[in-house]
Design an enzyme around this catalytic site. Structure first.
Site, PDB file in Angstrom:
ATOM      1  N   GLU A   8      46.276  40.295 -96.191  1.00  0.00           N
ATOM      2  CA  GLU A   8      45.939  39.916 -97.567  1.00  0.00           C
ATOM      3  C   GLU A   8      46.566  40.844 -98.592  1.00  0.00           C
ATOM      4  O   GLU A   8      46.885  40.438 -99.694  1.00  0.00           O
ATOM      5  CB  GLU A   8      44.418  39.881 -97.743  1.00  0.00           C
ATOM      6  CG  GLU A   8      43.985  39.296 -99.072  1.00  0.00           C
ATOM      7  CD  GLU A   8      42.523  38.867 -99.082  1.00  0.00           C
ATOM      8  OE1 GLU A   8      41.912  38.938-100.145  1.00  0.00           O
ATOM      9  OE2 GLU A   8      42.001  38.449 -98.031  1.00  0.00           O
ATOM     10  N   ASP A 104      41.339  38.946 -95.181  1.00  0.00           N
ATOM     11  CA  ASP A 104      39.945  39.381 -95.072  1.00  0.00           C
ATOM     12  C   ASP A 104      39.119  38.334 -94.340  1.00  0.00           C
ATOM     13  O   ASP A 104      39.286  37.125 -94.553  1.00  0.00           O
ATOM     14  CB  ASP A 104      39.349  39.618 -96.456  1.00  0.00           C
ATOM     15  CG  ASP A 104      39.928  40.869 -97.115  1.00  0.00           C
ATOM     16  OD1 ASP A 104      40.600  41.644 -96.417  1.00  0.00           O
ATOM     17  OD2 ASP A 104      39.704  41.059 -98.323  1.00  0.00           O
ATOM     18  N   TYR A 309      34.356  47.257 -94.251  1.00  0.00           N
ATOM     19  CA  TYR A 309      34.605  46.184 -95.224  1.00  0.00           C
ATOM     20  C   TYR A 309      33.490  46.129 -96.267  1.00  0.00           C
ATOM     21  O   TYR A 309      32.305  46.037 -95.935  1.00  0.00           O
ATOM     22  CB  TYR A 309      34.701  44.858 -94.476  1.00  0.00           C
ATOM     23  CG  TYR A 309      35.097  43.683 -95.321  1.00  0.00           C
ATOM     24  CD1 TYR A 309      36.379  43.576 -95.841  1.00  0.00           C
ATOM     25  CD2 TYR A 309      34.193  42.658 -95.596  1.00  0.00           C
ATOM     26  CE1 TYR A 309      36.759  42.482 -96.612  1.00  0.00           C
ATOM     27  CE2 TYR A 309      34.561  41.564 -96.364  1.00  0.00           C
ATOM     28  CZ  TYR A 309      35.844  41.484 -96.868  1.00  0.00           C
ATOM     29  OH  TYR A 309      36.209  40.407 -97.630  1.00  0.00           O
TER      30      TYR A 309
END
Length: 758
Positions: A8, A104, A309
Site C-alpha cells: 500500500e 493493509d 497495525y
C-alpha cells in the site's frame, strides 16, 4: 516466473522487498529473483468524478440531479498517475504469473489493491498477504501462509458497495443542498449524524436547569463521615429543610460504630489499546487530536516498526500471538521499561490471560509492541509519549491484579446513619507499572489510567481516606457537623476524546431503540471506523461546521442551519447501522451486492426529491465588510480548528486568507500557546494574557534560550501555513467529497503527501 507483490505504501514495500531479498531498484519497483515488489501511494485509483460521465455535470444544477451512473467508472488519481503506470507495467509483464496483494489487511486495504488491478485489466491469479505488523518475522510468516485471493472477493464487494453508496448518497445530496440554498453545504451518512449528536448535547446543556442538593458531614478524630439516607441509600437530598432538621437533631450527639466491613478487592488492568481508546487517552493527557495520534501511530508502525497495525477496533489478542509475547517483552525492555518488562521475561505468562480471546478479534488484534528492538533516542517526544502509553498498557495486562482491602465504617448518630470508607493496598499489582513513572522518567503526570476506568472502589459518599482502628460498639465523641451544598451539573460539552467515544458507541442517540441496530453499531464500531473517525472530525473542522474553545467542541451557526435543512434520515445513526448490517452480509457472502445497490439507488432518488421540496433557507450570519480581492464579494469570518480566517462567500471563487493561527510557541509569562497574527515580516505572536512579541524577536529570544529553534524551522512552519492558506477551499467536487466517502480518507491521507504541482 515471478510474483508481483503490491504493497500500500513505499515504506512497507521496501520492508517486504528486503525480507524477500529483492535488491534491484527500478521505476517504482524493487526486483529480486522470485519477486517484484511495487506499491501504491495509498489509493492510486478512485471512483470517477461526475463530469467524467457527462460534461454537463461540471456545472452544479438541480435539474441534473440525481446522477445515477449505470456502471461506475474508475479514474487514475492525477497526483499519483506516474506510480500507477509503473504498477500497471509490472502487472502485464510476461514473466509475472501471479499477483500478491500486500495492502493493509482490511476492507479499505482490499479496495486499494483491487481498484488498481481492475483499472489495469488484470486477469492473473491472486494471492493475499494478511499480516498485522510489518516486522521481518511477520512478513516471513505471512508469505509462508499466503491466502487465496478468491477468499477475499466478498470483502472487496463490500468495500465497493460502501464506496459507490457514499458516492450516490453523498455527492447527490451535497449538490442538491448547495444548489437549493446557494451555500457551501455538504452532508454524509457519518458526518451528519456526528453533528446531530453534538447538537443534541448542546441542547441538553442549554435546557438544563440546575438543582441544589444538600448533605451532612461529621468530622472527628481525623475522620470525615457522610450522612446516608436510610430509605433511599442516597448521600444527599434535594430538600434543604429536611437536611436542616437532620442537622439540628444530630448536633451535639455522639456516634456509635455499628459495623466495620472489610472486603478484599482485586482489580485487573485495563484492556489493551485499540485505536479509538488510544486516541481518547492521548486527547485527555496530551491534548492530541485524533488525527495527530493516528499519524504518530502510523510512524511508529511503518517507520520505527515498534508497534503493530494501528487501525484496529479490537482490544484483545488471538491465541497464536501468545507464544510471541516473551520476545516482544524483550524487545521493549529498554530505558524506563527495562525493570518492568524484565520482571516478566523470566516468569511464566498468566495461565488464563483475560486479554486473549479469538472471538473478540476481527481483522486485527489490539495494538501491542512488535519484536523489533526499540531505540527510544530515535523517536520524537510525541512518538515516545504514544509508545509509552502502548507499552505500559501491554506490560500492565501481564502483571497481577491490583489488590486492596476496602473498609466501610458505619456509624449511628441518633436515628441517622453516617458512613466513611478507606482502602488499604495489599499488593500494587499492575499499578506498579504506572506508579513507577515518577522514578523512571514519565512523560506526563496523568499517564496512569483513571481510577474509575479500572473498576477500583471509590466508595460511598466521598473520597477514600485513612481510617483509624475501629471496632463495633466504639463511640465517637466530639463530632462536628456541617451541612454541605452542591448543584447538579449539565452534561459536559464534547471534547475530541468524548466525541470519539460517542461515535464509537452512538446507541444512546438511536431514535428507534432497535436492538438489532444497536448490536450492529456495537459490533461494527459505530459511526465511521477506527481508520476514518480522525479524518471525519478534521473535515468537520475544515468545513467550518465545528469550532473549538479550549478543548471543548461547539457547532457553528453553519452547522446548525445545515441540520435544519438536511433530510432527517441522514442525521440518524440508524442509516449507518443499516448499511453496516448489509455490508457485513455482503462480506460474509449472505447478501448479493446488486440487491444492496438497488436499494441505495432508490434511496438516493428519495433524498433528492425531499431536498428539492424543502422550504427552509440558509443565511450567512458571519459576513464581514471585507471584500474578496479576486471577485469583490463580501467575505465570511470563520474559525477553523486552530485558526481564524476570512473566506469568500462565493463557493466557486475559493479565496481564503488566514488572520491568525494558534501556534506551538508558549508565552513566556503564562506559558499558554500564543496566536501568530499578520503576514510577512509584520507577523506577531499574541497571547490572551496580553503579551505580544514580533516574530523576529521571538526567534532571537529562543536562540538565546538554547531552544534549538532556527530560522529554517520558522520558515518551514510558515511555508506550511501558507500552503494551508492557499489550498482551494470551495472547489466544487472537493467540497462534495468532504461530506462523503469518509472511509476512503485513509487513501486520501497518502494522496495528500504528493500535492499537485503548480
Amino acid at each position: 516466473m515471478k510474483s508481483l507483490v503490491i504493497a500500500e505504501k513505499p515504506s512497507v514495500g521496501r520492508d517486504i522487498a528486503r525480507v524477500l531479498k529483492c535488491t534491484k531498484q527500478g521505476n517504482g519497483i524493487i526486483e529480486g529473483e522470485r519477486y517484484i515488489v511495487t506499491w501504491g501511494l495509498g489509493h492510486l485509483v478512485t471512483l470517477a468524478d461526475p463530469e467524467d460521465y457527462d460534461q454537463k455535470y461540471k456545472q452544479w444544477k438541480m435539474e441534473d440531479l440525481p446522477m445515477m451512473p449505470d456502471r461506475f467508472r474508475l479514474e487514475v488519481i492525477k497526483q499519483t498517475a506516474r506510480q500507477y503506470q509503473a504498477v500497471k507495467a509490472q502487472i502485464h509483464r510476461k514473466d509475472v504469473n501471479q499477483i500478491i496483494i500486500a495492502t493493509d489487511a482490511g476492507r479499505e486495504g482490499e479496495l486499494v489493491a483491487r481498484l488498481i488491478l481492475r483499472k489495469a485489466g488484470n486477469e492473473k491469479p491472486l494471492k493475499r498477504l494478511w499480516i498485522s505488523s510489518v516486522t521481518d518475522r511477520a512478513i516471513r510468516e505471512g508469505f509462508a501462509g499466503l491466502k487465496d485471493g478468491r477468499d477475499y472477493e466478498p470483502l472487496y464487494d463490500a468495500a465497493m458497495c460502501r464506496a459507490e453508496a457514499d458516492w450516490l448518497v453523498g455527492i447527490n445530496a451535497t449538490r442538491a443542498l448547495t444548489c437549493k440554498y446557494n451555500a457551501q453545504l455538504s452532508c454524509g451518512r457519518v458526518q451528519t449524524p456526528t453533528l446531530a449528536m453534538i447538537e443534541k448535547r448542546e441542547d441538553q446543556i442549554k435546557n438544563f436547569l440546575p438543582k441544589s442538593y444538600y448533605g451532612i458531614q461529621a468530622r472527628a478524630q481525623g475522620v470525615t463521615l457522610t450522612w446516608k439516607d436510610g430509605k433511599s441509600g442516597s448521600f444527599s437530598t434535594f430538600d434543604r429543610d429536611r437536611a436542616g432538621k437532620i442537622l439540628e437533631q444530630v448536633r451535639g450527639e455522639s456516634g456509635q460504630v455499628i459495623q466495620v466491613k472489610r472486603t478484599p478487592k482485586r482489580v485487573g488492568a485495563p484492556l489493551l489499546y485499540d485505536l479509538t481508546e488510544l486516541q481518547r487517552d492521548a486527547a485527555k493527557r496530551f491534548d492530541y487530536s485524533a488525527k495527530e495520534t493516528l499519524n504518530i501511530m502510523q510512524r511508529l508502525y511503518e517507520n520505527h516498526k515498534v508497534l503493530t497495525y494501528p487501525r484496529t477496533d479490537s482490544r484483545y489478542l488471538t491465541g497464536d500471538i501468545v507464544p510471541t509475547l516473551k520476545e516482544r517483552l524483550k524487545a521493549c525492555s529498554v530505558g524506563p521499561y527495562r525493570v518492568l518488562a524484565g520482571r516478566l521475561v523470566n516468569r511464566p505468562l498468566p495461565a488464563d490471560p483475560g486479554f486473549v480471546n479469538d472471538r473478540k478479534v476481527g481483522d486485527h488484534h489490539a495494538i501491542i509492541p512488535t519484536e523489533q528492538f526499540v531505540q527510544l533516542d530515535h523517536m520524537t517526544v510525541d512518538e515516545r509519549r504514544i509508545y509509552d502509553l502502548v507499552v505500559r498498557r501491554f506490560i500492565a495486562v501481564m502483571y497481577p491484579k491490583y489488590e486492596y482491602e476496602q473498609t466501610v465504617l458505619t456509624v449511628r448518630v441518633g436515628q441517622e446513619i453516617f458512613t466513611a470508607h478507606g482502602n488499604v493496598v495489599k499488593s500494587p499489582g499492575w499499578k506498579a507499572v504506572y506508579d513507577s513513572q515518577a522514578d523512571e522518567g514519565s512523560w506526563d503526570e496523568d499517564d496512569a489510567p483513571d481510577e474509575g476506568s479500572t473498576g477500583a472502589f471509590t466508595g460511598p459518599g466521598g473520597q477514600s481516606q485513612s481510617l483509624p482502628p475501629a471496632a463495633e460498639g466504639d463511640v465517637l465523641r466530639g463530632l462536628v457537623f456541617s451541612m454541605t451544598e452542591g448543584k447538579t451539573k449539565p452534561p459536559a460539552h464534547f471534547t475530541e476524546a468524548t466525541l470519539l467515544s460517542a461515535m464509537e458507541n452512538p446507541c444512546a442517540y438511536l431514535e428507534t431503540g432497535d436492538k438489532a441496530m444497536a448490536k450492529t453499531l456495537g459490533e461494527t464500531g459505530g459511526l465511521g471506523t477506527v481508520a476514518t473517525r480522525a479524518d471525519i472530525i478534521e473535515k468537520l473542522f475544515s468545513s467550518f461546521l465545528l469550532e473549538k474553545k479550549g478543548r471543548e467542541i461547539f457547532l457553528t451557526s453553519k452547522a446548525r442551519q445545515l441540520l435544519r435543512l438536511v433530510p432527517e434520515d441522514l442525521k440518524k445513526p440508524e442509516l449507518t447501522a443499516d448499511w453496516e448490517m448489509k455490508l457485513s452480509g455482503i462480506a460474509a457472502g449472505r447478501l448479493e451486492r446488486d440487491v444492496f445497490m438497488r436499494d441505495i439507488r432508490a434511496y438516493s432518488m428519495d433524498l433528492i426529491r425531499e431536498i428539492k421540496s424543502g422550504e427552509g433557507n440558509f443565511r450567512h450570519d458571519n459576513l464581514t465588510n471585507r471584500k474578496c480581492p479576486q471577485c469583490g464579494k463580501r467575505m465570511l469570518l470563520v474559525k477553523g480548528k486552530n485558526s481564524e480566517m476570512v473566506v469568500c462567500q462565493d463557493r466557486e471563487c475559493g479565496y481564503r486568507e488566514t488572520l491568525s493561527r494558534t501556534s506551538n510557541a508558549r508565552c513566556p509569562n503564562c506559558h499558554k500557546k500564543m496566536e501568530l497574527r499578520g503576514r510577512g515580516d509584520g507577523q506577531i505572536f499574541v497571547c490572551r494574557c496580553g503579551y505580544k512579541e514580533k516574530l523576529n524577536s521571538f526567534v532571537e529570544r529562543r536562540k538565546k534560550e538554547g531552544a534549538g529553534v532556527t530560522r529554517k524551522d520558522v520558515d518551514r512552519y510558515l511555508r506550511q501555513q501558507n500552503r494551508e492558506t492557499q489550498e482551494p477551499l470551495n472547489n466544487a467536487f472537493a467540497q462534495a467529497l468532504m461530506g462523503i466517502n469518509l472511509e476512503k480518507q485513509q487513501g486520501e491521507q497518502r494522496k495528500n503527501r504528493f500535492p499537485k504541482q503548480p
